[in-house]
Design a protein around this motif. Structure first.
Motif, PDB file in Angstrom:
ATOM      1  N   LEU A 110       0.832  -1.207   0.000  1.00 54.58           N
ATOM      2  CA  LEU A 110       0.000   0.000   0.000  1.00 54.58           C
ATOM      3  C   LEU A 110       0.869   1.261   0.000  1.00 54.58           C
ATOM      4  N   ILE A 111       1.917   1.247   0.789  1.00 53.52           N
ATOM      5  CA  ILE A 111       2.839   2.389   0.870  1.00 53.52           C
ATOM      6  C   ILE A 111       3.496   2.636  -0.499  1.00 53.52           C
ATOM      7  N   THR A 112       3.966   1.567  -1.109  1.00 52.62           N
ATOM      8  CA  THR A 112       4.640   1.673  -2.405  1.00 52.62           C
ATOM      9  C   THR A 112       3.686   2.189  -3.478  1.00 52.62           C
ATOM     10  N   SER A 113       2.451   1.708  -3.444  1.00 52.96           N
ATOM     11  CA  SER A 113       1.464   2.147  -4.452  1.00 52.96           C
ATOM     12  C   SER A 113       1.127   3.636  -4.291  1.00 52.96           C
ATOM     13  N   ALA A 114       1.362   4.168  -3.091  1.00 52.64           N
ATOM     14  CA  ALA A 114       1.109   5.595  -2.846  1.00 52.64           C
ATOM     15  C   ALA A 114       2.361   6.443  -3.119  1.00 52.64           C
TER      16      ALA A 114
ATOM     17  N   LEU B 151      -6.345  -4.378   3.615  1.00 51.87           N
ATOM     18  CA  LEU B 151      -5.805  -3.135   4.165  1.00 51.87           C
ATOM     19  C   LEU B 151      -6.067  -2.012   3.167  1.00 51.87           C
ATOM     20  N   ILE B 152      -6.818  -0.993   3.606  1.00 51.86           N
ATOM     21  CA  ILE B 152      -7.197   0.080   2.671  1.00 51.86           C
ATOM     22  C   ILE B 152      -6.617   1.444   3.055  1.00 51.86           C
ATOM     23  N   ALA B 153      -6.114   1.559   4.264  1.00 56.58           N
ATOM     24  CA  ALA B 153      -5.498   2.830   4.680  1.00 56.58           C
ATOM     25  C   ALA B 153      -4.538   2.562   5.837  1.00 56.58           C
TER      26      ALA B 153
ATOM     27  N   ASP C  59      -8.895   3.154  -4.474  1.00 55.37           N
ATOM     28  CA  ASP C  59     -10.332   2.878  -4.616  1.00 55.37           C
ATOM     29  C   ASP C  59     -11.155   3.417  -3.447  1.00 55.37           C
ATOM     30  N   TYR C  60     -10.470   3.919  -2.411  1.00 61.38           N
ATOM     31  CA  TYR C  60     -11.180   4.380  -1.206  1.00 61.38           C
ATOM     32  C   TYR C  60     -10.871   5.846  -0.900  1.00 61.38           C
TER      33      TYR C  60
ATOM     34  N   GLU D 296     -13.428   8.258   0.852  1.00 63.59           N
ATOM     35  CA  GLU D 296     -14.042   7.787   2.108  1.00 63.59           C
ATOM     36  C   GLU D 296     -13.599   8.542   3.363  1.00 63.59           C
ATOM     37  N   ASN D 297     -12.823   9.626   3.197  1.00 67.20           N
ATOM     38  CA  ASN D 297     -12.411  10.430   4.352  1.00 67.20           C
ATOM     39  C   ASN D 297     -11.516   9.652   5.331  1.00 67.20           C
ATOM     40  N   LEU D 298     -10.791   8.691   4.820  1.00 65.77           N
ATOM     41  CA  LEU D 298     -10.006   7.809   5.694  1.00 65.77           C
ATOM     42  C   LEU D 298      -8.737   8.482   6.228  1.00 65.77           C
TER      43      LEU D 298
END
Length: 332
Positions: A25-29, A49-51, A68-69, A72-74
Motif C-alpha cells: 500500500l505504501i509503495t502504491s502511494a 488493508l485500505i489505509a 479505490d477508497y 471515504e475520508n479515511l
C-alpha cells in the motif's frame, strides 16, 4: 460512512503478512517504506488493508489510502487515531512529512506548513511551533552580518573548534546550531555544554538548539542512519533541510554564509553538502573547509569516540580542545 471499516494496530516487525500488505500500500502511494516506525495503524475493509499511517517519535509518516477508497475520508480517521496515540504518549506537538498535493487535506486537520518543495511537504501542529522558534532566534540576533554552522558535535573536537574559529575570524557574527536530537552517544545536553565551553573564548559566537527544524528525525532521518541510509532518500531529505535553513532561518539572523567541513568519510554527509550547494545557489554562500588534520591524520568525532573506548589519553589530548577533554574527564 467509514465506520463500516475496522481499525487496528499493525505490528510491522512481528506480522510478516501484515507487513507485506502495508508495504504494498505504501509503495502504491509512491511513499518510501520507512524501516524505523514506532507505531502503525491500519484500516481494513474486511481483510483488505485500505489505509494506514505511522508514527516515529512525534512525527506522523507513511499515511496512505488505497486509490479505490480515496473518497471515504479515511485520512482524517487515520490522522485522528495517530494524534490520539501521540497524546497518550505525552506528545502535543507533532510533525508531518507528506506529499505536497496533500496540503489542503492536512490544513483542514489543523496542520501548518513549515516548508515544501516538489517532492516533500513538511507540516506541524501544536504549541511551541516554528514561528516560536524563529521568534527566539530573532530575539537573540546580534548586529552585523552572520555566518551559520550546524553541528552534532558528538563530541566537540578541535576540528569543530577550527570551523567555528575560522568563521569567527571572517564574519561579524557566527551562529552555531547544535543538533537537538538525542540519537548520539553523547546526550543533547552534554553536546551543547561541550560546544558552549569550546567557543566561550569567541565573543561573536552564539549557540542555538536546532529543535526539530534542522538535521532532525523530522527533517533528515537518514542522517542518523549514516552508511545504512539510501542515498536517494537522503538527498530528498537533505534538500528539504537545506531549504529550511536558506528560506526561513538565514533571513531571520542575516546569515549570508554557512560553513561546513569537507566530508571524506560519510556518504550521507557528503550528500548533504551537495544538496546545500544546489539549494543555496547564489543566495547563500557555502564554504567547505578542508578537515583539520594533526600529523597528517584528519580529526573526526568517530576517531575520538574510538579513542575514548580504548582509553587512549594521548590521542584524546591531540584531538580534543582542553574544554572538551576536561568536560569528559569530569562527567564520564
Amino acid at each position: 460512512m467509514d465506520n463500516k471499516y475496522t481499525s487496528k494496530r499493525i505490528w510491522l516487525d512481528k506480522d510478516k503478512k501484515a507487513y507485506e500488505a502495508w508495504k504494498s500500500l505504501i509503495t502504491s502511494a509512491n511513499l518510501q517504506a520507512e524501516e524505523h516506525l514506532d507505531y502503525t495503524v491500519g484500516i481494513y475493509d474486511e481483510r483488505k488493508l485500505i489505509a494506514t499511517g505511522s508514527i516515529a517519535e512525534n512525527i506522523i509518516k507513511c499515511v496512505a489510502v488505497c486509490k479505490d477508497y480515496q473518497s471515504e475520508n479515511l485520512v482524517n480517521r487515520i490522522v485522528t487515531q495517530l494524534i490520539e496515540q501521540l497524546n497518550e504518549e505525552g506528545y502535543f506537538h507533532y510533525f508531518l512529512y507528506t506529499k505536497p498535493e496533500r496540503e489542503t487535506v492536512f490544513r483542514s486537520l489543523g496542520f501548518k506548513k513549515i516548508i515544501a518543495n516538489k517532492d516533500v511537504l513538511f507540516m506541524e501542529q501544536g504549541p511551541e511551533d516554528f514561528s516560536t522558534y524563529l521568534y527566539e532566534l530573532q530575539e537573540n540576533k546580534k548586529t552585523g552580518q552572520g555566518a551559520g554552522i550546524v553541528m552534532n558535535a558528538n563530541p566537540f573536537t578541535k576540528g569543530h573548534q577550527y570551523l567555528v574559529e575560522t568563521a569567527a575570524q571572517n564574519n561579524d557574527q557566527v551562529y552555531v546550531f547544535v543538533l537537538s536530537e538525542d540519537h548520539s552517544e553523547f546526550s543533547t545536553d552534554d553536546r551543547v555544554k561541550m560546544v558552549q565551553a569550546g567557543v566561550s573564548h569567541l565573543e561573536n559566537v552564539t549557540v542555538f538548539p536546532t529543535r526539530k527544524y534542522l538535521v532532525s528525525q523530522a527533517t533528515f532521518p537518514a542522517y542518523f542512519l549514516k552508511d545504512k541510509a539510501e542515498l536517494a532518500v537522503a538527498k530528498t531529505q537533505a534538500t528539504l533541510d537545506a531549504q529550511i535553513f536558506k528560506e526561513k532561518i538565514a533571513p531571520v539572523l542575516d546569515i549570508h554564509v554557512r560553513y561546513v567541513g569537507e566530508e571524506p568519510y560519510s556518504k550521507v554527509t557528503e550528500v548533504y553538502n551537495q544538496a546545500m550547494q544546489e539549494v543555496f545557489g547564489e543566495a547563500l554562500k557555502l564554504v567547505i573547509l578542508p578537515r583539520k588534520a594533526i600529523e597528517g591524520d584528519i580529526i573526526s568525532a568517530t576517531k575520538v569516540r574510538k579513542a575514548i573506548a580504548e582509553e587512549d589519553e594521548k590521542l584524546l589530548l591531540q584531538l580534543l580542545p582542553k574544554t572538551t577533554y576536561n568536560y569528559l574527564k569530569k562527567n564520564f
